[in-house]
Design an enzyme around this catalytic site. Sequence first.
Site, PDB file in Angstrom:
ATOM      1  N   HIS A 181       0.820  -1.222   0.000  1.00 50.31           N
ATOM      2  CA  HIS A 181       0.000   0.000   0.000  1.00 50.31           C
ATOM      3  C   HIS A 181       0.856   1.274   0.000  1.00 50.31           C
ATOM      4  O   HIS A 181       0.779   2.105  -0.905  1.00 50.31           O
ATOM      5  CB  HIS A 181      -0.853   0.061   1.276  1.00 50.31           C
ATOM      6  CG  HIS A 181      -1.722  -1.114   1.543  1.00 50.31           C
ATOM      7  ND1 HIS A 181      -2.912  -1.321   0.876  1.00 50.31           N
ATOM      8  CD2 HIS A 181      -1.618  -2.134   2.442  1.00 50.31           C
ATOM      9  CE1 HIS A 181      -3.488  -2.412   1.363  1.00 50.31           C
ATOM     10  NE2 HIS A 181      -2.724  -2.928   2.301  1.00 50.31           N
TER      11      HIS A 181
HETATM   12  C1  BDR Z   1      -2.995   0.859   5.438  1.00 47.92           C
HETATM   13  O1  BDR Z   1      -3.196   0.378   6.759  1.00 47.92           O
HETATM   14  C2  BDR Z   1      -1.992  -0.084   7.295  1.00 47.92           C
HETATM   15  O2  BDR Z   1      -2.188  -1.322   7.882  1.00 47.92           O
HETATM   16  C3  BDR Z   1      -0.971  -0.100   6.183  1.00 47.92           C
HETATM   17  O3  BDR Z   1       0.304   0.250   6.676  1.00 47.92           O
HETATM   18  C4  BDR Z   1      -1.502   0.924   5.219  1.00 47.92           C
HETATM   19  O4  BDR Z   1      -1.044   2.222   5.529  1.00 47.92           O
HETATM   20  C5  BDR Z   1      -3.750  -0.035   4.468  1.00 47.92           C
HETATM   21  O5  BDR Z   1      -5.106  -0.039   4.754  1.00 47.92           O
END
Ligand code: BDR
Length: 312
Positions: free
Chosen positions: A242
């Site tokens: 992500h």
């Molecule tokens: C986001 O939530 C976190 O768990 C990850 O680091 C990312 O920023 C994804 O939904």
Amino acid sequence: MPPRKIIIDTDPGQDDAVAILLALASPELDLLGITCVAGNVPLDLTTKNARIICELAGRPETRVFAGCDKPMARKLVTAEHVHGKTGLDGVTLPDPTMALQDQHAVDFLIETLRREPPGSVTICPIGPLTNIATALDRAPDIAPRIREIVLMGGAYFEVGNITPAAEFNIYVDPEAAKLVFGAGIPLVAMPLDVTHKALTTRARVEAFRALPGRVGPAVASWTDFFERFDKEKYGSEGAPLHDPCTVAYLLQPDLFSGRHINVEIETGSDLTLGMTVADWWRVTGRAPNATFIGDVNAEGFFALLVERLGRL
Ligand code: BDR
Ligand code: CA
């Protein structure tokens, strides 16, 4: 061209770690500081993890600041079920020896934005938006001085990952997200719609592992750990990286495509709290406030990551 000045606001997290490493490896970017927030794990661990990552990269001079330890108006929700107890499970790295800065992250954000020329500093939030919203709330004069906010958060077609309706970063602090999306600042959002296309595969992870030095193998071990959750949940081949989408966008925006649209944050409903109501089909007539990214050239994205991480 002088390097672009950025501040990464983060709650590391394995994917946050890759975003930070990508920034540290890229001469086009001048990382003014890393501001930590509570999110994936509590603040004491996110501040520790940020420093572990800087030391792994051989960059202990990077300035790391501790910020808000809880959302603006709610109890903290964390994500150890995804990231493990430490937030960086997957490989054991030494405890950091570099010091945390004395200044609070919110004060650093405000002071930096007031000091640097207007329109010169980009903010990259890859955790809950508490620090950024608190800074904007306390010092509204900084809003027009921000060049751009490029954040990871939200979802439209993919809807939610922490609830059926909401993505984690927005869900944890929806009041903060509402403030940031409503601040009139040029904003690019990397929602799950795009990050779920930035998926690791065996070959991509092995390319990280084959890199010389410590960084590539550490990234491979983190993604190995992180993958188990998404494989079980989505039945996908790998895990979404992500947060590095934000930094990759700064380096190579042509890898991404999206729409400039209106995005509102739900803060009133228990059922859909933290939903990013994205007017993708432009049916409301509400003014656009965000470039909402929908697609990525995943091959190009991973090629960029491997090439850059190989420099560390
Ligand atoms: C986001 O939530 C976190 O768990 C990850 O680091 C990312 O920023 C994804 O939904
Ligand atoms: Ca994150």
